[in-house]
Design a protein around this motif. Sequence first.
Motif, mmCIF file in Angstrom:
data_model
loop_
_atom_site.group_PDB
_atom_site.id
_atom_site.type_symbol
_atom_site.label_atom_id
_atom_site.label_comp_id
_atom_site.label_asym_id
_atom_site.label_seq_id
_atom_site.Cartn_x
_atom_site.Cartn_y
_atom_site.Cartn_z
ATOM 1 N N TRP A 113 6.236 0.492 -3.660
ATOM 2 C CA TRP A 113 4.895 0.858 -3.199
ATOM 3 C C TRP A 113 4.921 1.186 -1.708
ATOM 4 N N LEU A 154 2.450 -2.856 7.024
ATOM 5 C CA LEU A 154 2.503 -1.622 7.827
ATOM 6 C C LEU A 154 3.104 -1.782 9.220
ATOM 7 N N ARG A 158 -7.896 4.312 4.500
ATOM 8 C CA ARG A 158 -8.154 5.695 4.056
ATOM 9 C C ARG A 158 -8.864 6.489 5.166
ATOM 10 N N TYR A 215 -6.424 7.230 7.878
ATOM 11 C CA TYR A 215 -5.477 8.245 7.377
ATOM 12 C C TYR A 215 -6.062 9.656 7.536
ATOM 13 N N ALA A 260 3.096 6.090 12.121
ATOM 14 C CA ALA A 260 2.127 5.273 11.371
ATOM 15 C C ALA A 260 2.359 5.349 9.872
#
Length: 330
Positions: free
Chosen positions: A36, A161, A223, A226, A259
């Motif tokens: 993932w 992350l 999101r 992003y 990132a």
Amino acid sequence: MKKLAEVYVRAVGAYVPPRRVTNDELAQTVDTSDDWIRSHTGIGARHLADESVTTSDLAVGATKDMLKRHGIQLPEIGAIVVATSTQDYLGFPATACVVQEKLGLQVIPAFDISAGCTGFIYALEVARGLVATGTVPSVLVIGAEKLSAITDWSDRNTCVLFGDGAGCVLVQGGQGGEGEIVDSVLHAEGSGGSYLCIPQGGTSAPFDTAVPLQGHKLHMDGRAVYNFAVRVLKEVVDELLSRNHLVIEDIDWIVPHQANSRIISAAAKRLKIDQAKFFMNIEDYANTSAASIPIALREMEEQGLLKRGQRIMTIGFGAGLTYGGNLIIW
Ligand code: UT7
């Protein structure tokens, strides 16, 4: 008006803590998987600092790497600017002052810049101004983060992350050196601040000793960030090109904030360029916020990828929401 001096990046350094944590290791403590994380971010591992290590320790590590590799003496540092969101202390003293003390430097200007993951871009331009106007002969610009200290290790949406580390450059004036900083663009959209924030602990929501700590770790709407990142990456590249009467083919490397590799793929598609023009090392370090660009520059230098005369764009985006870029003729 005083004539402005040309300003150069003279040297690069970096440091990451020795403890390397793979995705598989993380998957033993949170509900995630190597598959993932790799497929959604491009991250394979991150370096994490031990509890006793502070952001200034990482910054000092990067500085020592730079001094050693480039044969620079400490007194050649005329000022220190640290770009960070993970200061040693909440508010003050500035991490740059702690770095100054740890390096044993005499009285010089030292202060922090808080511009999230864009911090290094902002700091480089501030340093350029300080040197160009003759305020100081040189500036040590450091991007340093101990993100592990503000990460919620139970939140799989964010904890996979980030990584810890520091990178730095020495910026100085002169004629005909290597690495001239030619131009920068700096922006912020404060309306998006809540997408990436630490909700509690500041003056808007001070800690209350009567209730258990909560909201003091990094919170992100992944999101939203992003989508913002993909949009502004292209905008900054286009803006730097048009301000400097260049076309994308004139640029040798784009060094983006590391990132998410998917952000880079999407931006490359929008710019209609080969993704290979972007230098990426997120696989080994994850997202180190303000440290990611100087760590990338250090690695590029080591790999012999940076050649004199090349045009390099550094592009950052992150909390604030801030974004911006520098154009450097290496
Ligand atoms: O430094 C600048 C600031 N940060 C960034 O630039 C980050 C920007 N955002 C991103 O990189 C991406 O949005 C993420 C990597 C954070 C997330 O990727 P995504 O493709 O946007 O995933 P998503 O948030 O849409 O989540 C998809 C699914 C969700 O499951 P459900 O609700 O669909 O069942 C998440 O719960 O993936 C799940 N998920 C995970 N699964 C396994 C989220 N994190 C993980 C995880 N492992 N670590």
